[in-house]
Design a protein around this motif. Structure first.
Motif, PDB file in Angstrom:
ATOM      1  N   PHE A 170      -4.468 -12.871   5.122  1.00  0.00           N
ATOM      2  CA  PHE A 170      -4.042 -11.972   4.054  1.00  0.00           C
ATOM      3  C   PHE A 170      -3.355 -12.640   2.813  1.00  0.00           C
ATOM      4  N   ARG A 171      -4.356 -12.758   1.635  1.00  0.00           N
ATOM      5  CA  ARG A 171      -3.607 -13.561   0.518  1.00  0.00           C
ATOM      6  C   ARG A 171      -2.927 -12.386  -0.400  1.00  0.00           C
ATOM      7  N   SER A 172      -3.607 -11.213  -0.379  1.00  0.00           N
ATOM      8  CA  SER A 172      -2.988 -10.056  -0.961  1.00  0.00           C
ATOM      9  C   SER A 172      -3.940  -8.904  -0.891  1.00  0.00           C
ATOM     10  N   ILE A 173      -3.034  -7.568  -0.934  1.00  0.00           N
ATOM     11  CA  ILE A 173      -3.955  -6.368  -0.946  1.00  0.00           C
ATOM     12  C   ILE A 173      -3.283  -5.265  -2.051  1.00  0.00           C
ATOM     13  N   ASN A 174      -4.297  -4.693  -2.661  1.00  0.00           N
ATOM     14  CA  ASN A 174      -3.748  -3.833  -3.862  1.00  0.00           C
ATOM     15  C   ASN A 174      -3.772  -2.491  -3.247  1.00  0.00           C
ATOM     16  N   ILE A 175      -2.647  -1.981  -3.074  1.00  0.00           N
ATOM     17  CA  ILE A 175      -2.507  -0.554  -2.553  1.00  0.00           C
ATOM     18  C   ILE A 175      -2.299   0.689  -3.785  1.00  0.00           C
ATOM     19  N   GLY A 176      -2.463   0.008  -4.838  1.00  0.00           N
ATOM     20  CA  GLY A 176      -2.154   0.865  -6.072  1.00  0.00           C
ATOM     21  C   GLY A 176      -3.624   1.081  -6.550  1.00  0.00           C
ATOM     22  N   THR A 177      -3.888   1.079  -7.961  1.00  0.00           N
ATOM     23  CA  THR A 177      -5.224   1.287  -8.414  1.00  0.00           C
ATOM     24  C   THR A 177      -5.664  -0.128  -9.322  1.00  0.00           C
ATOM     25  N   ALA A 178      -6.899  -0.307  -9.652  1.00  0.00           N
ATOM     26  CA  ALA A 178      -7.350  -1.247 -10.236  1.00  0.00           C
ATOM     27  C   ALA A 178      -6.540  -1.414 -11.481  1.00  0.00           C
ATOM     28  N   GLU A 179      -6.305  -0.175 -12.404  1.00  0.00           N
ATOM     29  CA  GLU A 179      -5.559  -0.240 -13.700  1.00  0.00           C
ATOM     30  C   GLU A 179      -4.192  -0.303 -13.374  1.00  0.00           C
ATOM     31  N   LYS A 180      -3.434   0.182 -12.160  1.00  0.00           N
ATOM     32  CA  LYS A 180      -2.118  -0.056 -12.018  1.00  0.00           C
ATOM     33  C   LYS A 180      -1.903  -0.479 -10.733  1.00  0.00           C
ATOM     34  N   PRO A 181      -2.157  -2.143 -10.449  1.00  0.00           N
ATOM     35  CA  PRO A 181      -2.259  -2.774  -9.176  1.00  0.00           C
ATOM     36  C   PRO A 181      -0.608  -2.559  -8.498  1.00  0.00           C
ATOM     37  N   VAL A 182      -0.786  -2.472  -7.294  1.00  0.00           N
ATOM     38  CA  VAL A 182       0.377  -2.638  -6.555  1.00  0.00           C
ATOM     39  C   VAL A 182       0.070  -3.717  -5.248  1.00  0.00           C
ATOM     40  N   LEU A 183       0.466  -4.923  -5.507  1.00  0.00           N
ATOM     41  CA  LEU A 183       0.082  -5.741  -4.847  1.00  0.00           C
ATOM     42  C   LEU A 183       1.002  -6.193  -3.717  1.00  0.00           C
ATOM     43  N   LEU A 184       0.552  -6.505  -2.268  1.00  0.00           N
ATOM     44  CA  LEU A 184       1.352  -6.831  -1.282  1.00  0.00           C
ATOM     45  C   LEU A 184       0.785  -8.280  -0.839  1.00  0.00           C
ATOM     46  N   GLU A 185       1.509  -8.945  -0.671  1.00  0.00           N
ATOM     47  CA  GLU A 185       1.053 -10.572  -0.341  1.00  0.00           C
ATOM     48  C   GLU A 185       1.523 -10.910   1.168  1.00  0.00           C
ATOM     49  N   LYS A 186       0.486 -11.813   1.536  1.00  0.00           N
ATOM     50  CA  LYS A 186       0.709 -12.283   2.945  1.00  0.00           C
ATOM     51  C   LYS A 186       1.308 -11.426   3.846  1.00  0.00           C
ATOM     52  N   GLU A 187       2.462 -11.892   4.654  1.00  0.00           N
ATOM     53  CA  GLU A 187       2.837 -11.062   5.663  1.00  0.00           C
ATOM     54  C   GLU A 187       3.094  -9.518   5.215  1.00  0.00           C
ATOM     55  N   LYS A 188       3.652  -9.164   4.318  1.00  0.00           N
ATOM     56  CA  LYS A 188       3.860  -7.776   3.953  1.00  0.00           C
ATOM     57  C   LYS A 188       2.385  -7.047   3.875  1.00  0.00           C
ATOM     58  N   ALA A 189       1.589  -7.873   3.372  1.00  0.00           N
ATOM     59  CA  ALA A 189       0.227  -7.217   3.488  1.00  0.00           C
ATOM     60  C   ALA A 189      -0.369  -6.715   4.911  1.00  0.00           C
ATOM     61  N   ARG A 190       0.033  -7.880   5.883  1.00  0.00           N
ATOM     62  CA  ARG A 190      -0.257  -7.837   7.067  1.00  0.00           C
ATOM     63  C   ARG A 190       0.443  -6.629   7.815  1.00  0.00           C
ATOM     64  N   LYS A 191       1.603  -6.475   7.430  1.00  0.00           N
ATOM     65  CA  LYS A 191       2.317  -5.416   8.020  1.00  0.00           C
ATOM     66  C   LYS A 191       1.853  -3.851   7.691  1.00  0.00           C
ATOM     67  N   TRP A 192       1.509  -3.998   6.131  1.00  0.00           N
ATOM     68  CA  TRP A 192       0.977  -2.855   5.703  1.00  0.00           C
ATOM     69  C   TRP A 192      -0.362  -2.234   6.613  1.00  0.00           C
ATOM     70  N   PHE A 193      -1.122  -3.303   6.887  1.00  0.00           N
ATOM     71  CA  PHE A 193      -2.171  -2.828   7.617  1.00  0.00           C
ATOM     72  C   PHE A 193      -1.964  -2.324   9.065  1.00  0.00           C
ATOM     73  N   LEU A 194      -0.724  -3.019   9.714  1.00  0.00           N
ATOM     74  CA  LEU A 194      -0.524  -2.736  10.855  1.00  0.00           C
ATOM     75  C   LEU A 194       0.200  -1.265  10.860  1.00  0.00           C
ATOM     76  N   ASP A 195       1.018  -1.168  10.064  1.00  0.00           N
ATOM     77  CA  ASP A 195       1.766   0.142   9.814  1.00  0.00           C
ATOM     78  C   ASP A 195       0.858   1.512   9.577  1.00  0.00           C
ATOM     79  N   ASN A 196      -0.194   1.252   8.951  1.00  0.00           N
ATOM     80  CA  ASN A 196      -1.083   2.152   8.334  1.00  0.00           C
ATOM     81  C   ASN A 196      -2.240   2.430   9.295  1.00  0.00           C
ATOM     82  N   CYS A 197      -2.422   1.724  10.359  1.00  0.00           N
ATOM     83  CA  CYS A 197      -3.503   1.617  11.344  1.00  0.00           C
ATOM     84  C   CYS A 197      -3.234   2.669  12.355  1.00  0.00           C
TER      85      CYS A 197
END
Length: 199
Positions: A170-197
């Motif tokens: 995980f380098r980064s994920i965008n949980i916002g929109t293309a126009e208004k990105p909300v980027l989560l990087e590395k371990e924060k991105a992985r945690k988001w995946f784990l929390d939302n699975c």
């Protein structure tokens, strides 16, 4: 391009694959609407199908492995047991698709779109998901081991029984929109995946 011409090109490609390039000719099509063709008897592995249209087709047991499918569209298609192993899927549009039991491993999904798609029981191992759009998609029982995510759009995605989260990059994920990105990087991105699975 006339239908009879394209059918002949499919025949030549089949011979090209079966003779390892000794006979026939590799299939190379650009900006062709293939949604008028039946694919049950077509061999399309290692083909160049750039900016082609497969919209609303029912594709079962189709082998696209090692093909160049960049900028092609599969909108509203039904895919079951299709193989995209090592395929170039940059800018390819799978929005509103149902994709089951299919393999995308070692594919390049740079800026591909899976918005509103239902992806279930699929192999997504070692795939590049750079700027890939999964907005409002449903991913269920898929394996993302050693896949790489960078600025991947995940707004509204449903995740259920995802395997390989700990092994993904995980380098980064965008949980916002293309126009208004909300980027989560590395371990924060992985945690988001784990929390939302969902289990």
């Amino acid at each position: 391009m006339e239908e009879i011409n394209i059918l002949n090109m499919f025949t030549l490609h089949k011979k090209w694959v079966e003779t390892l390039g000794e006979e026939g000719e590799q299939l190379k099509l650009d900006e062709v609407d293939l949604s008028v063709f039946g694919f049950s008897d077509k061999l399309v592995e290692q083909a160049y199908l750039i900016d082609c249209t497969f919209d609303a087709l029912k594709l079962e047991n189709i082998d696209f492995h090692s093909s160049l499918l960049a900028s092609s569209t599969f909108r509203n298609a039904y895919l079951d047991q299709c193989d995209f192993y090592k395929s170039d899927l940059r800018y390819t549009d799978f929005s509103n698709c149902i994709i089951k039991n299919s393999r995308f491993s070692k594919g390049d999904c740079w800026e591909a779109t899976f918005s509103n798609a239902y992806v279930v029981d699929c192999n997504l191992i070692n795939v590049s998901f750079y700027l890939t759009d999964f907005r409002n998609a449903r991913l269920e029982n898929v394996d993302i081991s050693v896949s790489s995510f960078k600025e991947t759009l995940l707004n509204g995605v449903t995740l259920k029984r995802i395997k390989g989260i700990e092994e993904a990059f995980f380098r980064s994920i965008n949980i916002g929109t293309a126009e208004k990105p909300v980027l989560l990087e590395k371990e924060k991105a992985r945690k988001w995946f784990l929390d939302n699975c969902e289990p």
